[in-house]
Design a protein around this motif. Structure first.
Motif, mmCIF file in Angstrom:
data_model
loop_
_atom_site.group_PDB
_atom_site.id
_atom_site.type_symbol
_atom_site.label_atom_id
_atom_site.label_comp_id
_atom_site.label_asym_id
_atom_site.label_seq_id
_atom_site.Cartn_x
_atom_site.Cartn_y
_atom_site.Cartn_z
ATOM 1 N N TYR A 1 -35.438 -4.617 3.724
ATOM 2 C CA TYR A 1 -36.343 -3.858 4.590
ATOM 3 C C TYR A 1 -36.817 -2.582 3.896
ATOM 4 N N SER B 1 -47.818 -13.829 5.396
ATOM 5 C CA SER B 1 -48.064 -12.563 6.096
ATOM 6 C C SER B 1 -48.925 -12.742 7.343
ATOM 7 N N TYR C 1 -39.310 -3.496 1.161
ATOM 8 C CA TYR C 1 -40.622 -3.843 1.723
ATOM 9 C C TYR C 1 -41.374 -2.604 2.198
ATOM 10 N N LYS C 2 -40.680 -1.715 2.876
ATOM 11 C CA LYS C 2 -41.324 -0.477 3.345
ATOM 12 C C LYS C 2 -41.850 0.331 2.159
ATOM 13 N N TYR D 1 -42.153 -5.743 8.507
ATOM 14 C CA TYR D 1 -41.319 -5.603 7.305
ATOM 15 C C TYR D 1 -39.905 -6.105 7.575
ATOM 16 N N LEU E 1 -45.363 -10.924 0.026
ATOM 17 C CA LEU E 1 -45.808 -10.936 1.418
ATOM 18 C C LEU E 1 -46.298 -12.339 1.776
ATOM 19 N N TYR F 1 -44.947 -1.674 0.393
ATOM 20 C CA TYR F 1 -46.144 -2.065 1.123
ATOM 21 C C TYR F 1 -46.516 -1.180 2.310
ATOM 22 N N GLU F 2 -45.880 -0.057 2.471
ATOM 23 C CA GLU F 2 -46.022 0.718 3.705
ATOM 24 C C GLU F 2 -47.464 0.954 4.147
ATOM 25 N N SER G 1 -44.283 0.332 11.036
ATOM 26 C CA SER G 1 -42.949 0.250 11.605
ATOM 27 C C SER G 1 -43.035 0.458 13.102
#
Length: 185
Positions: free
Chosen positions: A159, A20, A162-163, A35, A17, A166-167, A179
């Motif tokens: 994507y 960020s 990342y989801k 993301y 990240l 780190y969601e 999102s």
């Protein structure tokens, strides 16, 4: 459970990240999923801020000088210079602006947005008008640029990773990555 945590730690090393604070700031400003922005940066430069492609694209989000000059004018950036693209803050800001611009033009269609970001909006417009590439003028069934086709797939995989990783993470500046888009991967 330990193996899963270990694999996630390794994956987070490969899918960091970085930047960020800029990604969160400009994703919010330009109504983008952070993301998604991370996935684009990962695909474009792998977070190397001083990288330059063989097509002369510069920085984290790999923006070409021609595109940057056009975008700077539209964004109201005066005295634009190519060297500004080496600054992570500016590069991410412009890249997010451009993604949002494409998002508005292509009605939130992720494939078209990514195809235009990588292969050029003029090419996407041409493909949409060609029945060999688009059956309905709204979606592309066949992308004639193999690099662009692979790019779209790579960003979509990034994507999803990342989801997954780190969601529910809060960044150090307490901005929650959520999102924001309603597109499907």
């Amino acid at each position: 459970m330990v193996a899963v945590l270990c694999v996630k730690s390794i994956a987070k090393y490969c899918y960091p990240l970085k930047y960020s604070n800029y990604v969160a700031k400009y994703s919010k400003q330009y109504d983008l999923d952070p993301y998604f922005v991370m996935a684009v940066i990962k695909a474009e430069s792998n977070f190397k801020e001083d990288v330059r492609s063989n097509k002369n694209a510069i920085g984290l989000m790999q923006i070409t000088p021609d595109t940057a000059e056009w975008a700077a004018d539209k964004m109201g950036v005066s005295n634009f210079q190519d060297s500004m693209l080496n600054d992570p803050d500016f590069n991410i800001r412009m890249g997010c602006w451009y993604l949002n611009n494409l998002k508005l033009e292509f009605n939130n269609n992720i494939d078209l947005i990514l195809a235009a970001y990588n292969g050029g909006r003029g090419n996407v417009e041409k493909w949409l008008k060609d029945s060999d590439h688009s059956k309905d003028g709204k979606n592309i069934q066949y992308i004639p640029f193999k690099e662009t086709d692979k790019y779209i797939k790579r960003v979509k995989v990034n994507y999803r990773v990342y989801k997954y990783l780190y969601e529910n993470l809060k960044t150090s500046s307490c901005i929650v990555f959520v999102s924001l888009w309603n597109f499907k991967f």
